[in-house]
Write an enzyme that holds these catalytic residues in place. Structure first.
Site, PDB file in Angstrom:
ATOM      1  N   THR A  21      37.920 115.087-120.705  1.00 56.55           N
ATOM      2  CA  THR A  21      36.959 115.692-120.329  1.00 56.55           C
ATOM      3  C   THR A  21      36.413 116.769-121.121  1.00 56.55           C
ATOM      4  OG1 THR A  21      37.964 115.601-117.989  1.00 56.55           O
ATOM      5  CG2 THR A  21      36.641 117.494-118.342  1.00 56.55           C
ATOM      6  N   ASP A  65      39.052 107.563-122.327  1.00 58.90           N
ATOM      7  CA  ASP A  65      39.600 108.433-121.206  1.00 58.90           C
ATOM      8  C   ASP A  65      41.183 108.308-121.381  1.00 58.90           C
ATOM      9  OD1 ASP A  65      38.607 109.334-117.885  1.00 58.90           O
ATOM     10  OD2 ASP A  65      40.712 108.767-118.421  1.00 58.90           O
ATOM     11  N   SER A  66      41.968 109.195-120.775  1.00 64.67           N
ATOM     12  CA  SER A  66      43.393 109.044-121.285  1.00 64.67           C
ATOM     13  C   SER A  66      44.212 108.042-120.408  1.00 64.67           C
ATOM     14  CB  SER A  66      44.349 110.549-121.134  1.00 64.67           C
ATOM     15  OG  SER A  66      44.320 110.831-120.005  1.00 64.67           O
ATOM     16  N   ASP A  98      45.291 113.428-118.179  1.00 66.85           N
ATOM     17  CA  ASP A  98      45.786 112.689-117.132  1.00 66.85           C
ATOM     18  C   ASP A  98      47.013 112.295-117.832  1.00 66.85           C
ATOM     19  OD1 ASP A  98      44.039 113.173-115.310  1.00 66.85           O
ATOM     20  OD2 ASP A  98      42.779 111.393-115.379  1.00 66.85           O
ATOM     21  N   GLN A 285      63.506 112.848-109.028  1.00 68.37           N
ATOM     22  CA  GLN A 285      62.139 112.874-108.328  1.00 68.37           C
ATOM     23  C   GLN A 285      61.714 114.409-108.428  1.00 68.37           C
ATOM     24  OE1 GLN A 285      61.558 110.794-104.774  1.00 68.37           O
ATOM     25  NE2 GLN A 285      62.610 109.010-105.633  1.00 68.37           N
TER      26      GLN A 285
HETATM   27  N1  ASP Z   1      40.406 111.517-117.004  1.00 70.25           N
HETATM   28  C1  ASP Z   1      40.371 112.421-117.794  1.00 70.25           C
HETATM   29  C2  ASP Z   1      41.364 112.075-118.762  1.00 70.25           C
HETATM   30  O1  ASP Z   1      42.724 112.326-118.719  1.00 70.25           O
HETATM   31  C3  ASP Z   1      40.633 113.728-117.354  1.00 70.25           C
HETATM   32  C4  ASP Z   1      40.868 114.955-118.427  1.00 70.25           C
HETATM   33  O2  ASP Z   1      40.365 114.891-119.531  1.00 70.25           O
HETATM   34  O3  ASP Z   1      41.619 115.886-118.083  1.00 70.25           O
HETATM   35  O4  ASP Z   1      40.850 111.634-120.023  1.00 70.25           O
END
Ligand code: ASP
Length: 352
Positions: A21, A65-66, A98, A285
């Site tokens: 992001t 994107d992660s 993520d 958990q």
């Molecule tokens: N979906 C994005 C990612 O993990 C969310 C973020 O960057 O916070 O790449």
């Protein structure tokens, strides 16, 4: 707590933008956030130039994107750090939130004898958005990566810096999809807190007694599964996981201090898997606390079935530790031995 810290006037930092992001931009047609060229980040952050450090950048092409991060992406980060290790004082990895905790955990194992800071950060809002949390995260991450005392880095570890807190990377988990304060380390204290000053808790920071040359590891074995226990779970679910061809290790998420159903078929399946050489690691958990398999009968039965304790590991750390240990070509017994000790602070092993 440490009072004064000294930052070299021209510390050199390598900023590695993997995606996420922080460097995203809104697609005007669909409204969705998409990865953008790293230039976008630099254009939106003139502060980078003002920092007074020599900041170089490296961009993943394309940025990811992660959710798409994994052993290949981790290997790439390790390659970049290793190739530039002697050229920079510290490294800042911009990464999607993520799976940031998985990457931080993996890097802590893959970068053996690390003697320089590797600080991961990202943001919940893109850096071009007015209310972004990205600018502060990035600037403070760079300051931490540059921080030295008597010419020695203050935090020679893989860490996550997010919303005013510096955490040991392999102890973290993402706990909130919305809040700026998105990461926690429930079983290990924060390494630093950034307010008016950045206050380091030096007692908690891992520093090698005898610095050794960096040793990098690239092989991560993917034959790992996560088995999350829930009430009413059917035997088919357990069986289908434990009989995956080539499976070597399972992170089993159990209840409370390491408890699971006492059903005969369940314990039999676990024991058969252990007898086939599969390593089953028991972690809780719960978000905090540790597995204690001797505490309840339900836990003891797991011990008898050959399940090993993951103590207070996070899922992220247990999964990547298994990938790393099997990636080293270790036997089942060797992997179990290494699970009962802390390699780089990822787990608290109680005194015997
Ligand atoms: N979906 C994005 C990612 O993990 C969310 C973020 O960057 O916070 O790449």
């Amino acid at each position: 707590m440490m009072g004064n810290t000294y930052i070299k006037s021209k510390a050199s930092i390598l900023l590695i933008y993997t995606g996420g992001t922080i460097g995203m931009i809104e697609n005007h047609e669909t409204g969705a956030l998409e990865s953008f060229n790293f230039q976008h980040l630099k254009d939106n952050m003139p502060e980078l130039k003002k920092l007074g450090y020599a900041v170089s950048t490296y961009q993943f092409d394309p940025p990811v994107d992660s959710s798409d991060m994994g052993p290949d992406g981790w290997k790439k980060i390790v390659e970049i750090i290793s190739a530039n290790y002697h050229l920079y004082d510290g490294f800042v990895v911009l990464h999607g939130t993520d799976t940031m905790s998985y990457t931080a955990s993996a890097l802590s194992f893959m970068l053996e004898n690390l003697g320089k800071p590797v600080i991961l950060t990202g943001s919940q809002l893109p850096i071009g958005v007015l209310r972004t949390d990205g600018k502060e995260n990035l600037i403070t991450a760079i300051e931490i990566a540059a921080a030295q005392e008597n010419g020695v880095p203050i935090v020679p570890e893989v860490c996550i810096f997010f919303e005013s807190t510096l955490l040991m990377g392999n102890r973290t988990r993402k706990i909130n999809a919305d809040n700026f304060n998105a990461f926690r380390s429930y079983n290990y204290p924060a390494l630093a807190t950034a307010g008016v000053h950045i206050r380091y808790d030096v007692q908690q920071i891992y520093r090698p007694v005898l610095p050794k040359p960096l040793r990098v590891h690239y092989e991560m074995d993917r034959n790992i599964a996560i088995l999350k226990i829930f009430p009413g779970m059917s035997s088919q679910v357990i069986e289908s996981i434990l009989t995956i061809p080539g499976l070597k290790g399972v992170v089993m998420e159990t209840f409370g201090s390491g408890n699971a159903p006492r059903k005969e078929w369940f314990l039999k399946m676990l024991k058969e898997a252990v007898d086939r050489g599969i390593v089953i690691v028991n972690i809780t958990q719960c978000v905090g606390g540790s597995v204690e398999m001797h505490r309840y009968d339900t836990g003891k039965q797991l011990l008898e079935a050959g399940v090993v304790s993951g103590y207070d590991s996070t899922t992220e750390s247990a999964v990547t530790k298994l990938m790393y240990l099997f990636g080293q070509g270790m036997s089942t017994e060797e992997v179990k031995e290494h699970l009962s000790c802390s390699l780089i602070g990822e787990v608290t092993i109680p005194d015997k």
